[in-house]
Design a protein around this motif. Structure first.
Motif, mmCIF file in Angstrom:
data_model
loop_
_atom_site.group_PDB
_atom_site.id
_atom_site.type_symbol
_atom_site.label_atom_id
_atom_site.label_comp_id
_atom_site.label_asym_id
_atom_site.label_seq_id
_atom_site.Cartn_x
_atom_site.Cartn_y
_atom_site.Cartn_z
ATOM 1 N N PRO A 15 -5.370 -5.884 -1.077
ATOM 2 C CA PRO A 15 -4.134 -6.544 -0.634
ATOM 3 C C PRO A 15 -3.229 -7.022 -1.766
ATOM 4 C CG PRO A 15 -5.983 -7.297 0.665
ATOM 5 C CD PRO A 15 -6.541 -6.456 -0.436
ATOM 6 N N SER A 16 -3.801 -7.619 -2.804
ATOM 7 C CA SER A 16 -2.948 -8.135 -3.878
ATOM 8 C C SER A 16 -2.239 -7.007 -4.630
ATOM 9 C CB SER A 16 -3.765 -8.991 -4.842
ATOM 10 O OG SER A 16 -4.817 -8.227 -5.397
ATOM 11 N N VAL A 17 -2.925 -5.902 -4.836
ATOM 12 C CA VAL A 17 -2.318 -4.756 -5.516
ATOM 13 C C VAL A 17 -1.264 -4.118 -4.609
ATOM 14 C CG1 VAL A 17 -2.743 -2.487 -6.550
ATOM 15 C CG2 VAL A 17 -4.375 -4.332 -6.903
ATOM 16 N N ALA A 18 -1.592 -3.964 -3.323
ATOM 17 C CA ALA A 18 -0.646 -3.371 -2.379
ATOM 18 C C ALA A 18 0.627 -4.221 -2.281
ATOM 19 C CB ALA A 18 -1.290 -3.228 -1.006
ATOM 20 N N HIS A 19 0.462 -5.524 -2.238
ATOM 21 C CA HIS A 19 1.623 -6.418 -2.163
ATOM 22 C C HIS A 19 2.462 -6.315 -3.434
ATOM 23 C CE1 HIS A 19 4.075 -9.790 -0.991
ATOM 24 N NE2 HIS A 19 3.838 -10.360 -2.168
ATOM 25 N N LEU A 20 1.809 -6.288 -4.583
ATOM 26 C CA LEU A 20 2.508 -6.179 -5.856
ATOM 27 C C LEU A 20 3.324 -4.888 -5.942
ATOM 28 C CD1 LEU A 20 2.916 -7.308 -8.776
ATOM 29 C CD2 LEU A 20 0.935 -5.940 -9.417
ATOM 30 N N LEU A 21 2.759 -3.797 -5.407
ATOM 31 C CA LEU A 21 3.425 -2.501 -5.473
ATOM 32 C C LEU A 21 4.340 -2.238 -4.271
ATOM 33 C CD1 LEU A 21 0.414 -0.360 -6.724
ATOM 34 C CD2 LEU A 21 2.332 -1.211 -8.061
ATOM 35 N N GLY A 22 4.320 -3.148 -3.307
ATOM 36 C CA GLY A 22 5.158 -2.977 -2.120
ATOM 37 C C GLY A 22 4.637 -1.936 -1.158
ATOM 38 N N GLY A 23 3.338 -1.699 -1.183
ATOM 39 C CA GLY A 23 2.745 -0.686 -0.310
ATOM 40 C C GLY A 23 1.961 -1.300 0.821
ATOM 41 N N ALA A 24 1.604 -0.474 1.780
ATOM 42 C CA ALA A 24 0.782 -0.881 2.913
ATOM 43 C C ALA A 24 0.250 0.379 3.588
ATOM 44 C CB ALA A 24 1.604 -1.705 3.901
ATOM 45 N N TRP A 25 -0.766 0.202 4.440
ATOM 46 C CA TRP A 25 -1.298 1.331 5.192
ATOM 47 C C TRP A 25 -0.241 1.810 6.166
ATOM 48 C CZ3 TRP A 25 -5.365 3.884 3.673
ATOM 49 C CH2 TRP A 25 -6.352 3.242 2.948
ATOM 50 N N PRO A 26 -0.157 3.093 6.386
ATOM 51 C CA PRO A 26 0.820 3.612 7.344
ATOM 52 C C PRO A 26 0.524 3.122 8.761
ATOM 53 C CG PRO A 26 -0.058 5.382 5.984
ATOM 54 C CD PRO A 26 -0.870 4.168 5.699
ATOM 55 N N GLU A 27 1.571 3.026 9.563
ATOM 56 C CA GLU A 27 1.411 2.670 10.962
ATOM 57 C C GLU A 27 0.862 3.888 11.701
ATOM 58 O OE1 GLU A 27 5.106 1.238 12.477
ATOM 59 O OE2 GLU A 27 5.281 -0.298 10.927
ATOM 60 N N PRO A 28 0.381 3.707 12.931
ATOM 61 C CA PRO A 28 -0.157 4.851 13.684
ATOM 62 C C PRO A 28 0.835 6.010 13.825
ATOM 63 C CG PRO A 28 -0.781 2.812 14.756
ATOM 64 C CD PRO A 28 0.152 2.441 13.639
ATOM 65 N N THR A 29 2.109 5.691 13.952
ATOM 66 C CA THR A 29 3.114 6.754 14.033
ATOM 67 C C THR A 29 3.139 7.575 12.744
ATOM 68 O OG1 THR A 29 4.459 5.329 15.441
ATOM 69 C CG2 THR A 29 5.559 7.214 14.439
ATOM 70 N N GLY A 30 3.023 6.904 11.616
ATOM 71 C CA GLY A 30 2.992 7.605 10.336
ATOM 72 C C GLY A 30 1.787 8.517 10.204
ATOM 73 N N TRP A 31 0.614 8.027 10.641
ATOM 74 C CA TRP A 31 -0.595 8.852 10.611
ATOM 75 C C TRP A 31 -0.423 10.073 11.515
ATOM 76 C CZ3 TRP A 31 -3.851 8.541 6.865
ATOM 77 C CH2 TRP A 31 -4.145 7.326 6.253
ATOM 78 N N ALA A 32 0.149 9.865 12.708
ATOM 79 C CA ALA A 32 0.347 10.968 13.649
ATOM 80 C C ALA A 32 1.304 12.012 13.066
ATOM 81 C CB ALA A 32 0.874 10.442 14.975
ATOM 82 N N LEU A 33 2.387 11.557 12.454
ATOM 83 C CA LEU A 33 3.335 12.490 11.851
ATOM 84 C C LEU A 33 2.708 13.260 10.688
ATOM 85 C CD1 LEU A 33 6.608 10.370 11.895
ATOM 86 C CD2 LEU A 33 6.119 12.415 13.244
#
Length: 62
Positions: A15-33
């Motif tokens: 979480p701390s690295v993801a927040h620092l880089l502005g990233g996050a896990w894709p939403e279900p729509t993103g995974w589906a696409l």
């Protein structure tokens, strides 16, 4: 390739690295696409290869 996948997982899962880089896990729509795009890619690749195999050859290549 394994290193790249591990780094990507770390960048998103810690979480701390993801927040620092502005990233996050894709939403279900993103995974589906993304999954749908992979399927379309494989299907189109197969169609192109089939079309090339069926095309008659006209002599030797230049």
């Amino acid at each position: 390739m394994v290193t790249e996948v591990a780094l990507l997982a770390a960048f998103l899962a810690i979480p701390s690295v993801a927040h620092l880089l502005g990233g996050a896990w894709p939403e279900p729509t993103g995974w589906a696409l993304a999954g749908g795009a992979a399927v379309v890619l494989v299907l189109v690749d197969g169609l192109v290869k089939t079309a090339r195999r069926r095309r008659p050859t006209t002599g030797s290549p230049s």
